[in-house]
Enzyme design. Structure first.
Site, PDB file in Angstrom:
ATOM      1  CG  HIS A 212       2.314   1.601  -6.907  1.00  0.00           C
ATOM      2  ND1 HIS A 212       2.497   0.429  -8.434  1.00  0.00           N
ATOM      3  CD2 HIS A 212       3.502   1.602  -6.530  1.00  0.00           C
ATOM      4  CE1 HIS A 212       3.052  -0.533  -7.961  1.00  0.00           C
ATOM      5  NE2 HIS A 212       4.202   0.333  -6.557  1.00  0.00           N
ATOM      6  CD  GLU A 213       4.341   3.437  -3.047  1.00  0.00           C
ATOM      7  OE1 GLU A 213       4.890   1.974  -2.250  1.00  0.00           O
ATOM      8  OE2 GLU A 213       5.237   3.076  -4.091  1.00  0.00           O
TER       9      GLU A 213
ATOM     10  CG  HIS B 100       2.857  -2.314  -2.587  1.00  0.00           C
ATOM     11  ND1 HIS B 100       3.016  -2.980  -3.496  1.00  0.00           N
ATOM     12  CD2 HIS B 100       3.322  -1.013  -3.308  1.00  0.00           C
ATOM     13  CE1 HIS B 100       4.051  -2.858  -4.578  1.00  0.00           C
ATOM     14  NE2 HIS B 100       4.172  -1.548  -4.349  1.00  0.00           N
TER      15      HIS B 100
END
Length: 196
Positions: A143-144, A147
């Site tokens: 998820h990170e 980004h």
């Protein structure tokens, strides 16, 4: 979620206040001088200074300020470290360091994040996240990394930068509007003072 003790709370409060005063005391008079020096084009200089501060603090905050509040140490789980390294390599994420941080002393909230410029990125994992399985931790990191991969951070910086330019420009339009500026100041009880 909250696990802070009174001692930790007041310790954080004192550190935060000292940092705020230490940073704001020179910044505010500096901005006022910049506005007066820059004249009608002050917004360009104020915007440029704000960009320099933004990028400066993106380096200063994680390296010098955050360690005043938390303990950072290299990730101890070697197997997890290897898996994260493989994930970063697969996604061509320029990982240079991997930390775990003692977030559990303030909260049971689990988190991970990355910071750094260009080819010097670091990942930080809260110790509360380390209670999960490796697969779950890697899912959070995916998820990170998403980004980063999709440019969310760069996009948000660009939006903030444009927003600051619009604010400084709008402020300048009011400050240097002659009679309108004086009417606004009179409305706030400042008599016939000039805005600048």
């Amino acid at each position: 979620f909250n696990k802070m003790t009174y001692g930790l709370f007041f310790g954080d409060l004192v550190k935060s206040e000292l940092l705020s005063w230490g940073l704001m005391v020179p910044l505010i008079p500096g901005l006022i001088k910049l506005v007066r020096w820059g004249g009608k084009r002050f917004y360009l200089y104020a915007w440029a200074a704000s960009q320099a501060l933004t990028f400066g603090f993106m380096w200063i905050y994680p390296n010098f300020i955050q360690p005043l509040f938390n303990k950072f140490e290299p990730l101890k789980d070697e197997e997890l470290r290897d898996k994260i390294g493989a994930l970063a390599a697969e996604e061509e994420f320029p990982l240079t360091k991997l930390f775990q941080v003692d977030g559990s002393k303030r909260s049971s909230h689990s988190n991970a994040y990355f910071f750094g410029f260009w080819k010097n990125k670091r990942i930080v994992i809260f110790d509360t996240l380390l209670t999960l399985s490796h697969e779950q931790i890697l899912a959070v990191l995916c998820h990170e990394l998403g980004h980063w991969k999709f440019g969310h951070i760069t996009g948000n910086i660009a939006i903030s930068s444009a927003h600051l330019m619009a604010l400084f420009w709008s402020f300048g339009q009011v400050m240097y509007s002659g009679d309108t500026s004086k009417k606004i100041l009179r409305g706030f009880g400042y008599g016939d003072s000039n805005a600048v």
